[in-house]
Structures are given as C-alpha cells and as structure tokens.
Motif scaffolding. Structure first.
Motif, mmCIF file in Angstrom:
data_model
loop_
_atom_site.group_PDB
_atom_site.id
_atom_site.type_symbol
_atom_site.label_atom_id
_atom_site.label_comp_id
_atom_site.label_asym_id
_atom_site.label_seq_id
_atom_site.Cartn_x
_atom_site.Cartn_y
_atom_site.Cartn_z
ATOM 1 N N HIS A 15 9.170 12.287 -27.206
ATOM 2 C CA HIS A 15 7.393 13.170 -27.160
ATOM 3 C C HIS A 15 7.295 13.455 -28.279
ATOM 4 C CE1 HIS A 15 9.930 16.632 -29.022
ATOM 5 N NE2 HIS A 15 10.605 16.577 -27.702
ATOM 6 N N GLY A 16 7.993 12.967 -29.189
ATOM 7 C CA GLY A 16 7.541 12.598 -31.100
ATOM 8 C C GLY A 16 6.819 14.565 -31.388
ATOM 9 N N ILE A 17 7.183 15.573 -30.834
ATOM 10 C CA ILE A 17 7.277 16.827 -31.129
ATOM 11 C C ILE A 17 8.011 17.651 -32.926
ATOM 12 C CG2 ILE A 17 6.308 19.590 -31.127
ATOM 13 C CD1 ILE A 17 5.655 18.043 -27.753
ATOM 14 N N THR A 18 6.721 17.742 -33.926
ATOM 15 C CA THR A 18 8.198 17.971 -34.682
ATOM 16 C C THR A 18 8.310 19.809 -34.670
ATOM 17 O OG1 THR A 18 6.560 18.675 -36.713
ATOM 18 C CG2 THR A 18 7.647 16.491 -36.114
ATOM 19 N N ALA A 19 8.975 20.525 -35.317
ATOM 20 C CA ALA A 19 9.187 21.738 -34.512
ATOM 21 C C ALA A 19 8.241 22.408 -36.059
ATOM 22 C CB ALA A 19 10.380 22.587 -36.010
ATOM 23 N N ALA A 20 8.300 21.976 -37.073
ATOM 24 C CA ALA A 20 6.357 21.927 -37.735
ATOM 25 C C ALA A 20 5.336 23.164 -37.159
ATOM 26 C CB ALA A 20 7.070 21.636 -39.102
ATOM 27 N N GLU A 21 5.001 21.927 -35.912
ATOM 28 C CA GLU A 21 4.369 22.002 -34.783
ATOM 29 C C GLU A 21 4.838 23.438 -33.895
ATOM 30 O OE1 GLU A 21 2.203 17.681 -34.413
ATOM 31 O OE2 GLU A 21 4.114 17.863 -33.921
ATOM 32 N N ALA A 22 5.828 23.170 -33.730
ATOM 33 C CA ALA A 22 5.512 23.821 -32.252
ATOM 34 C C ALA A 22 6.172 25.339 -32.729
ATOM 35 C CB ALA A 22 7.013 22.988 -32.276
ATOM 36 N N ARG A 23 6.885 25.030 -34.253
ATOM 37 C CA ARG A 23 7.514 26.844 -34.139
ATOM 38 C C ARG A 23 6.034 27.888 -34.615
ATOM 39 N NH1 ARG A 23 7.372 27.414 -39.737
ATOM 40 N NH2 ARG A 23 8.236 28.975 -40.346
ATOM 41 N N ARG A 24 4.978 27.073 -34.873
ATOM 42 C CA ARG A 24 3.498 28.003 -34.437
ATOM 43 C C ARG A 24 2.624 28.071 -33.484
ATOM 44 N NH1 ARG A 24 2.260 25.363 -41.097
ATOM 45 N NH2 ARG A 24 3.484 26.687 -42.307
ATOM 46 N N ALA A 25 3.232 27.455 -32.683
ATOM 47 C CA ALA A 25 2.773 27.539 -31.826
ATOM 48 C C ALA A 25 3.186 29.350 -30.789
ATOM 49 C CB ALA A 25 2.683 26.697 -30.434
ATOM 50 N N PRO A 26 1.875 29.169 -29.480
ATOM 51 C CA PRO A 26 2.790 30.670 -29.446
ATOM 52 C C PRO A 26 3.705 30.113 -28.005
ATOM 53 C CG PRO A 26 0.282 29.254 -28.047
ATOM 54 C CD PRO A 26 0.925 28.836 -29.006
ATOM 55 N N ARG A 27 4.061 31.006 -28.176
ATOM 56 C CA ARG A 27 4.779 31.205 -26.271
ATOM 57 C C ARG A 27 5.034 30.801 -25.086
ATOM 58 N NH1 ARG A 27 6.303 34.661 -29.878
ATOM 59 N NH2 ARG A 27 5.779 36.428 -28.014
ATOM 60 N N PHE A 28 5.412 30.729 -24.266
ATOM 61 C CA PHE A 28 5.397 30.587 -23.044
ATOM 62 C C PHE A 28 4.407 31.758 -22.368
ATOM 63 C CE2 PHE A 28 4.567 29.863 -18.233
ATOM 64 C CZ PHE A 28 3.850 29.186 -18.236
ATOM 65 N N GLU A 29 5.768 32.942 -22.961
ATOM 66 C CA GLU A 29 4.742 34.211 -22.244
ATOM 67 C C GLU A 29 3.149 34.377 -22.449
ATOM 68 O OE1 GLU A 29 7.897 35.472 -25.404
ATOM 69 O OE2 GLU A 29 6.917 33.590 -23.659
ATOM 70 N N LEU A 37 0.992 32.108 -23.407
ATOM 71 C CA LEU A 37 -0.223 31.462 -22.543
ATOM 72 C C LEU A 37 0.082 31.195 -21.621
ATOM 73 C CD1 LEU A 37 1.113 28.069 -24.098
ATOM 74 C CD2 LEU A 37 -1.337 29.406 -24.560
ATOM 75 N N ALA A 38 1.404 32.477 -20.339
ATOM 76 C CA ALA A 38 0.920 32.357 -18.695
ATOM 77 C C ALA A 38 0.091 33.284 -18.153
ATOM 78 C CB ALA A 38 2.502 33.589 -18.558
ATOM 79 N N GLY A 39 -0.278 34.507 -18.357
ATOM 80 C CA GLY A 39 -2.067 33.820 -17.821
ATOM 81 C C GLY A 39 -2.909 32.860 -17.552
ATOM 82 N N HIS A 40 -2.818 32.746 -18.909
ATOM 83 C CA HIS A 40 -3.964 31.797 -18.726
ATOM 84 C C HIS A 40 -4.251 30.224 -18.269
ATOM 85 C CE1 HIS A 40 -7.941 29.976 -21.051
ATOM 86 N NE2 HIS A 40 -6.622 28.631 -21.196
ATOM 87 N N VAL A 41 -2.634 29.714 -18.260
ATOM 88 C CA VAL A 41 -1.987 28.678 -17.394
ATOM 89 C C VAL A 41 -2.445 28.975 -16.044
ATOM 90 C CG1 VAL A 41 -0.139 27.325 -17.041
ATOM 91 C CG2 VAL A 41 -0.985 28.419 -19.970
ATOM 92 N N ALA A 42 -2.280 30.021 -15.656
ATOM 93 C CA ALA A 42 -2.279 31.078 -14.158
ATOM 94 C C ALA A 42 -3.608 30.226 -13.542
ATOM 95 C CB ALA A 42 -1.887 32.001 -14.354
#
Length: 411
Positions: A54-68, A70-75
């Motif tokens: 998938h090519g995603i680094t932890a440096a990118e993902a660690r600063r991303a929001p958790r699913f909880e 984003l859950a309301g927006h995705v819904a």
C-alpha cells in the motif's frame, strides 16, 4: 445514488486485528457521473502491515485521524446511497468491524450493495477478477493501484460503464430503494481534517525550524537529556518523524531555543570528529559519516570540516558535552517488528548467530528494536519509546550486526 468505496488495510482479516489505514469514497449519480469524492489516511494504532504493497508510511499515518474520529463523517458519505466496491465483501467487513469497535451497528451488508468484481461476470465475461483486469477489459485508462482514492475512482468508472450497459432502470433498482431507507444510527460528526498521502518527493521541514528563535544562546545549555535522545535517534543515521517530534519536545521541555540546540549539535559533531581522529587517520567512511550526521542535524558541511580539522589539531572547544554513548554487544537482546524482507525468521537467525538474544516482545531488558518502519505504531514500538529503547531500520541494523561481528583492533 451510489457511494463507491475503497480501503487500504494492514492485512486481510479483521479477525487478525487488521485495521483500515486509508478510506476513499466516490459519489456517483444515477447516470454514473462523479458528484464528489473524499479520502483520508487513518491512524490504525498499530503497525501498518504490508507497506511495500500500500505504500503508506507510519510518518504519514501517525498524524492522521483515528477511525472513531472519522466514523460520523464516513457514515454521512454512505447514508442513503447504494454501497459499491470492487470485492465489496472485503471492504464491507472492514467497515463493519471498525464501526463495531466504536459501538455502532452500521447497516452495511454486502448482499445489499454492488460488487463490481461479481458484476464483471455479466458485463465483462472475458475479464479476470482484479480491478486492473476489469478496467483493461472495459477499455478504461490505467490507474495507480493500492491507493484508496485511485482504486475507488477506477471502481467508480467501472460501475459507470455497467450503468451504461444496463440501461434504465438498472437491474438493481430495488437496492437503490432499499439503501434510501436504511436506518443509520445518529452519529456525531467530529470536526477533523482528512490527511492525504504525501506527494512524491515531499520533504518535511527540518525539526530545527520548529524551535523558538532566540539570541543569544544560553551560557551553557543543559543538554544531557537532549543529547542522549539524539544518540539513540542517530544510531541508524536517520531521524524519523517520531524521533524529530521527541527531540523538539525535549528541547522545549528544557527551555532550549534553536540557537541552544544548534550549539549542542555542533558539540555532538565535535565528539564524532574527535572519535574519528583519535587514531590519527580519518577514513573516507568516517568523513562521509560526519557529513551525513551534519546534514541530519541541519548543519552545513563546512561545520563537519571545521570539527574534523579542530579534532586533528587537538583543539576542539565544543567537544566533550556528550554523555554515555549507546553501544551494542553480544548477549544484548534484540526484538523485531513489522513486515520484513527477507522473512522475520531469517533476521532472527542472523541475530542469534552473532551472539544476540532474540525477544518476542519488548521489555526493559531489550537493547534494540528493529522496525520495518522506524515510525511504527506497533505495540512493540510504543513500548520501546516508553522505555527509551532505540528503534532502527533493518538496513542500519544489518550494518550494526556486521560491525558487531568484526573484532575490535587493539590500540
């Protein structure tokens, strides 16, 4: 009308505690026209699994929001729409699992949605199962695989082709009616900003630039804690995003401004130069190492030249501020984390052959954690940071292992 989704995940099974690391949604109207799209990386709170895929680094993902978060927006992006994906059963299972973790019973059922992979048997009977094969058979342009947004766009184009072939009304008209009435539970929409993948060639701002500017510097900055952390960070001659954050936090905690840290960096470089010049001979490898460290510390190459010249002349006024240096020896315990190539068992075998102990988990007795991605968010990595245990990349570890196997020449 339609919400075409794609996910990148840490693995293939929710039952193995795999998580979503990227989610994308593309909206199509009844004619298959794109009316909107959204995408974000997701912090999975664990290691990222097959990063080579998938090519995603932890440096990118660690600063991303958790699913909880984003859950309301995705819904909101899915509510009232027919869910579609290429291999919908896979994506739906991960979405369901993520919503269950936050205590939400999401009305997601693969039987109620559209799977462009399964529909290909009718609309593209000569195509293979993969999204790439289906798009090629449909005459669609190539796309960047294993990126949630690009995969979702490709699946959306594929569904648009199916819609054109099916005509109006489509054979799944009942699914459209059912989706409009699915009872999504009320959910709070948190005000979070989506985090996207970095563009190719992106370089982060040097961590020195994040420190407060102040002149003059402190008379004698108290930098032992900072230098100890710097020693660990530079073991693999790479300062990860996590290590950069820790260095900035430590400097701020001790009231060190940028000018103070630059002074400590020069003293660190002077110590390295002193060690290189100790036997009166500076090799090309040692000179390259000094230049590399200077660049990592945000210092010009001329500072490395000056430190080396001062060391050779026996006059290095900034030398001697480093505290006990980290060392690695037979009998030390090493632990591995993340998906590695070659397989983990080969790394462990090499470590044992070199006289090291291999641990299954990180404890206070662990000397070194080798991580496929030094910014890893695995439980092992989080515990190593808590205990102050260095985390290094496998390439650097292998160099350390080679040095460990060489006998130390008598002086």
């Amino acid at each position: 009308m339609y919400a075409v989704i794609d996910l990148e995940t840490t693995g293939l099974r929710t039952s193995w505690h795999d998580r979503i690391v990227e989610v994308a949604v593309v909206h199509l109207d009844e004619d298959g026209q794109v009316t909107g799209e959204w995408c974000s990386l997701v912090n999975p709170g664990r290691d990222l699994g097959p990063q080579l895929i998938h090519g995603i680094t932890a440096a990118e993902a660690r600063r991303a929001p958790r699913f909880e978060q984003l859950a309301g927006h995705v819904a909101g992006l899915l509510r009232g729409r027919v869910l579609a994906a290429h291999n919908l059963r896979f994506d739906a299972s991960f979405l369901l699992a993520e919503y269950e973790r936050v205590g939400v019973q999401a009305p997601i059922d693969p039987a109620d949605g559209l799977c462009t992979m399964r529909l290909a048997s009718h609309f593209l009977p000569s195509a293979g199962r993969s999204l790439h094969d289906c798009c090629r058979a449909a005459g669609l342009p190539p796309y960047r695989a294993h990126s949630a947004l690009h995969d979702a766009r490709a699946a959306a184009q594929l569904l648009a082709r199916y819609l054109t072939s099916a005509g109006a009304p489509p054979p799944w008209e009942a699914a459209i009616t059912a989706a409009a009435g699915l009872p999504w539970p009320p959910m709070e929409v948190a005000p979070v900003v989506p985090v996207h993948r970095r563009t190719a060639g992106h370089r982060e701002q040097h961590f020195l630039a994040r420190l407060v500017d102040r002149l003059p510097r402190l008379h004698e900055p108290k930098g032992d804690a900072y230098l100890n952390l710097l020693d660990q960070a530079l073991l693999d001659r790479h300062i990860s995003s996590t290590e950069a954050d820790a260095l900035v936090a430590t400097a701020e905690a001790f009231g060190l401004a940028r000018v103070d840290v630059e002074h400590l960096h020069r003293s660190y470089l002077a110590d390295l130069a002193g060690a290189a010049a100790e036997d009166g001979v500076v090799t090309a490898s040692e000179r390259h190492d000094l230049n590399q460290v200077a660049a990592l510390l945000g210092l010009p190459r001329s500072d490395a030249d000056h430190a080396l010249q001062s060391a050779m002349n026996g006059s290095s006024p900034e030398q001697g501020l480093r505290s006990n240096q980290w060392s690695f020896a037979p009998g030390d315990m090493v632990v591995f984390t993340g998906a590695m190539r070659p397989p983990r068992w080969e790394w462990e075998g090499e470590a044992e052959a070199a006289g090291l102990l291999v641990g299954d988990s990180v404890t206070k007795k662990t000397r070194l954690l080798v991580a496929a991605d030094p910014d890893s968010m695995s439980g092992k990595a989080e515990k190593a940071r808590r205990y102050g245990i260095p985390i290094v990349h496998p390439t650097a570890y292998r160099q350390m292992l080679a040095s460990l196997a060489k006998p130390t020449p008598a002086r």
